[in-house]
Write a protein that holds these residues in place. Sequence first.
Motif, PDB file in Angstrom:
ATOM      1  N   CYS A  78       3.157   8.164  -4.860  1.00 12.42           N
ATOM      2  CA  CYS A  78       4.096   7.074  -4.580  1.00 12.42           C
ATOM      3  C   CYS A  78       5.380   7.618  -3.977  1.00 12.42           C
ATOM      4  O   CYS A  78       6.063   6.944  -3.218  1.00 12.42           O
ATOM      5  N   GLU A  79       5.702   8.848  -4.327  1.00 11.78           N
ATOM      6  CA  GLU A  79       6.923   9.430  -3.788  1.00 11.78           C
ATOM      7  C   GLU A  79       6.832   9.652  -2.286  1.00 11.78           C
ATOM      8  O   GLU A  79       7.841   9.801  -1.620  1.00 11.78           O
ATOM      9  N   LYS A  80       5.606   9.708  -1.789  1.00 11.50           N
ATOM     10  CA  LYS A  80       5.413   9.937  -0.349  1.00 11.50           C
ATOM     11  C   LYS A  80       5.121   8.645   0.381  1.00 11.50           C
ATOM     12  O   LYS A  80       4.902   8.631   1.586  1.00 11.50           O
ATOM     13  N   THR A  81       5.070   7.552  -0.369  1.00 17.99           N
ATOM     14  CA  THR A  81       4.708   6.283   0.237  1.00 17.99           C
ATOM     15  C   THR A  81       5.935   5.580   0.808  1.00 17.99           C
ATOM     16  O   THR A  81       6.907   5.366   0.102  1.00 17.99           O
ATOM     17  N   ALA A  82       5.848   5.233   2.061  1.00 23.42           N
ATOM     18  CA  ALA A  82       6.990   4.607   2.724  1.00 23.42           C
ATOM     19  C   ALA A  82       7.257   3.224   2.140  1.00 23.42           C
ATOM     20  O   ALA A  82       6.351   2.506   1.750  1.00 23.42           O
ATOM     21  N   SER A  83       8.500   2.861   2.065  1.00 23.21           N
ATOM     22  CA  SER A  83       8.874   1.527   1.610  1.00 23.21           C
ATOM     23  C   SER A  83      10.077   1.058   2.391  1.00 23.21           C
ATOM     24  O   SER A  83      11.116   1.701   2.408  1.00 23.21           O
ATOM     25  N   LYS A  84       9.907  -0.084   3.056  1.00 25.87           N
ATOM     26  CA  LYS A  84      10.989  -0.601   3.903  1.00 25.87           C
ATOM     27  C   LYS A  84      12.230  -0.940   3.090  1.00 25.87           C
ATOM     28  O   LYS A  84      13.353  -0.819   3.560  1.00 25.87           O
ATOM     29  N   THR A  85      12.008  -1.383   1.857  1.00 23.93           N
ATOM     30  CA  THR A  85      13.128  -1.862   1.058  1.00 23.93           C
ATOM     31  C   THR A  85      13.855  -0.730   0.328  1.00 23.93           C
ATOM     32  O   THR A  85      14.887  -0.937  -0.271  1.00 23.93           O
ATOM     33  N   SER A  86      13.299   0.457   0.421  1.00 22.46           N
ATOM     34  CA  SER A  86      13.907   1.563  -0.305  1.00 22.46           C
ATOM     35  C   SER A  86      14.896   2.307   0.590  1.00 22.46           C
ATOM     36  O   SER A  86      14.601   2.587   1.742  1.00 22.46           O
ATOM     37  N   PRO A  87      16.065   2.620   0.053  1.00 23.38           N
ATOM     38  CA  PRO A  87      17.054   3.333   0.857  1.00 23.38           C
ATOM     39  C   PRO A  87      16.562   4.713   1.322  1.00 23.38           C
ATOM     40  O   PRO A  87      16.952   5.189   2.386  1.00 23.38           O
ATOM     41  N   THR A  88      15.699   5.321   0.549  1.00 23.45           N
ATOM     42  CA  THR A  88      15.193   6.641   0.933  1.00 23.45           C
ATOM     43  C   THR A  88      14.048   6.531   1.930  1.00 23.45           C
ATOM     44  O   THR A  88      13.625   7.529   2.487  1.00 23.45           O
TER      45      THR A  88
ATOM     46  N   TYR B 105       3.523  -2.589  -6.104  1.00 19.73           N
ATOM     47  CA  TYR B 105       2.174  -2.744  -5.546  1.00 19.73           C
ATOM     48  C   TYR B 105       1.101  -2.181  -6.470  1.00 19.73           C
ATOM     49  O   TYR B 105      -0.086  -2.390  -6.258  1.00 19.73           O
ATOM     50  N   LEU B 106       1.505  -1.472  -7.504  1.00 18.36           N
ATOM     51  CA  LEU B 106       0.525  -0.791  -8.357  1.00 18.36           C
ATOM     52  C   LEU B 106      -0.493  -1.742  -9.010  1.00 18.36           C
ATOM     53  O   LEU B 106      -1.698  -1.442  -8.992  1.00 18.36           O
ATOM     54  N   PRO B 107      -0.055  -2.893  -9.575  1.00 15.14           N
ATOM     55  CA  PRO B 107      -1.056  -3.787 -10.178  1.00 15.14           C
ATOM     56  C   PRO B 107      -2.121  -4.257  -9.188  1.00 15.14           C
ATOM     57  O   PRO B 107      -3.305  -4.320  -9.533  1.00 15.14           O
ATOM     58  N   ASP B 108      -1.719  -4.550  -7.954  1.00 13.96           N
ATOM     59  CA  ASP B 108      -2.713  -5.025  -6.982  1.00 13.96           C
ATOM     60  C   ASP B 108      -3.643  -3.904  -6.523  1.00 13.96           C
ATOM     61  O   ASP B 108      -4.814  -4.151  -6.219  1.00 13.96           O
ATOM     62  N   VAL B 109      -3.148  -2.691  -6.459  1.00 14.70           N
ATOM     63  CA  VAL B 109      -4.036  -1.563  -6.146  1.00 14.70           C
ATOM     64  C   VAL B 109      -5.067  -1.421  -7.265  1.00 14.70           C
ATOM     65  O   VAL B 109      -6.263  -1.229  -7.014  1.00 14.70           O
ATOM     66  N   ALA B 110      -4.613  -1.559  -8.510  1.00 12.62           N
ATOM     67  CA  ALA B 110      -5.542  -1.495  -9.646  1.00 12.62           C
ATOM     68  C   ALA B 110      -6.540  -2.653  -9.596  1.00 12.62           C
ATOM     69  O   ALA B 110      -7.726  -2.481  -9.870  1.00 12.62           O
ATOM     70  N   ARG B 111      -6.048  -3.847  -9.223  1.00 13.66           N
ATOM     71  CA  ARG B 111      -6.935  -5.007  -9.088  1.00 13.66           C
ATOM     72  C   ARG B 111      -8.029  -4.723  -8.058  1.00 13.66           C
ATOM     73  O   ARG B 111      -9.201  -5.025  -8.267  1.00 13.66           O
ATOM     74  N   ALA B 162       0.529  -3.832   0.919  1.00 12.94           N
ATOM     75  CA  ALA B 162      -0.451  -3.247   1.838  1.00 12.94           C
ATOM     76  C   ALA B 162      -1.548  -2.527   1.066  1.00 12.94           C
ATOM     77  O   ALA B 162      -1.752  -1.310   1.215  1.00 12.94           O
ATOM     78  N   ILE B 163      -2.288  -3.277   0.237  1.00 18.81           N
ATOM     79  CA  ILE B 163      -3.234  -2.648  -0.682  1.00 18.81           C
ATOM     80  C   ILE B 163      -4.377  -1.927   0.025  1.00 18.81           C
ATOM     81  O   ILE B 163      -4.825  -0.887  -0.431  1.00 18.81           O
ATOM     82  N   THR B 184       4.489  -0.451   2.650  1.00 22.36           N
ATOM     83  CA  THR B 184       3.868  -1.067   1.467  1.00 22.36           C
ATOM     84  C   THR B 184       4.121  -2.563   1.365  1.00 22.36           C
ATOM     85  O   THR B 184       3.368  -3.268   0.719  1.00 22.36           O
ATOM     86  N   ASP B 185       5.182  -3.056   2.005  1.00 21.20           N
ATOM     87  CA  ASP B 185       5.528  -4.470   1.850  1.00 21.20           C
ATOM     88  C   ASP B 185       4.830  -5.391   2.835  1.00 21.20           C
ATOM     89  O   ASP B 185       5.188  -6.558   2.959  1.00 21.20           O
ATOM     90  N   THR B 186       3.834  -4.883   3.542  1.00 22.57           N
ATOM     91  CA  THR B 186       3.061  -5.728   4.447  1.00 22.57           C
ATOM     92  C   THR B 186       1.965  -6.452   3.663  1.00 22.57           C
ATOM     93  O   THR B 186       1.144  -5.803   3.022  1.00 22.57           O
ATOM     94  N   PRO B 187       1.936  -7.794   3.691  1.00 23.49           N
ATOM     95  CA  PRO B 187       0.863  -8.492   2.970  1.00 23.49           C
ATOM     96  C   PRO B 187      -0.498  -8.180   3.580  1.00 23.49           C
ATOM     97  O   PRO B 187      -0.640  -8.128   4.809  1.00 23.49           O
ATOM     98  N   GLN B 188      -1.468  -7.936   2.725  1.00 27.44           N
ATOM     99  CA  GLN B 188      -2.824  -7.670   3.206  1.00 27.44           C
ATOM    100  C   GLN B 188      -3.836  -8.352   2.305  1.00 27.44           C
ATOM    101  O   GLN B 188      -3.614  -8.490   1.105  1.00 27.44           O
ATOM    102  N   THR B 189      -4.939  -8.769   2.924  1.00 28.94           N
ATOM    103  CA  THR B 189      -6.048  -9.323   2.153  1.00 28.94           C
ATOM    104  C   THR B 189      -7.233  -8.381   2.276  1.00 28.94           C
ATOM    105  O   THR B 189      -7.588  -7.961   3.377  1.00 28.94           O
TER     106      THR B 189
END
Lengths: 101, 260
Positions: A78-88, B105-111, B162-163, B184-189
């Motif tokens: 997760c530390e390597k996963t990009a996130s638009k909402t994260s400042p880093t 996003y972790l719960p949906d990845v687990a789902r 973006a699961i 990660t914030d891109t909705p995906q089905t």
Amino acid sequence: MNQTLTAASLAIALGTAMSIAAAPVVAQDKMMADKEKCYGVALKGKNDCKAGAGTSCAGTAKTDHQGNAWSMVPKGSCEKTASKTSPTGHGQLMEFKEKKA
Amino acid sequence: MNANAIFAEALLDPAVPCPPGLASWNGSDPAQRFAVYRNNVVVGLVDALADSFPVTQELVGETFFRAMAREFVRAAPPRSPVLALYGQGFAEFIESFSPAAGLPYLPDVARLEMLRVLAWHAADAAPVSRQALAAALAAAESLPLARFEFVPALRLLASPYAIVSLWAAHQSENAALELAGVATDTPQTALVCRHELEVAIYRLAPGAADFLAGLLAGQSFGAAASAAFAGDPEFDPAATLALLLGAGAIAGIATPRRMS
């Protein structure tokens, strides 16, 4: 605007799909013959032995001493996963105080 | 509380003393033997979760995952002897598990991973035959009212995250590199389907997702396609049907005439 699709347009879609779809509809009967599902075997090595005591591998199980390790920061990809909402620009990790035992 | 209930409670909670009335065959301390058994029960169940949720584990790391899984095991031990299907409810548990809240996003990845397990164990069914497709095409005038039947191994999961990309990145040898490109914030089905012995996960475009959800809800071909177009002008019915046929997801097409 009328969104209703005609029978002809649905037929074209289905016909096109049939012509471009890969394997399954074409080769369905051959493949099942040389493979069979092995019942009782899960995706990967999830057998009864793992259910614990009384089996030959029970003595090799890891001990359960990690206690409240989850109260620490998750340290995975997760530390390597990009996130638009994260400042880093990467996954944000919540920090937690470790509980006193 | 009867003896079984006392035993079961003590198995899952190390703070509860060894149940009374236990004896060991060789005279060793029953409390110590019980502790070994208690440990193995929990570790075995945590191992089972680790097998079923490999990407979830990679996302948080093994230490965090195992500690989180242990909390779940104690809160929700198996109700069925079928260990392979254990873990239903794990995603919901993660949702309420505050230390994991930083990874929404972790719960949906687990789902998604649980759906993969369920698809793997779903009943076998033959995909629709060429002949049946040709027959449906020949009766083109009844296609708008036709209803699709799907194989039991089909699952659909819509997520605000973006699961599919997250899951796919972890199938790569170089997960870190792949992950760098995932927003990660891109909705995906996700469409999950087993064909023969392979469970595949596909990413559906918005229109395709609406279309399939409509068909699964019992809408006719025409109604589901029209609704999909209304929501997504880019909806491509031919490509979507080709994907479904290629995935072995369609079991049959029931036209009104055949249904009578």
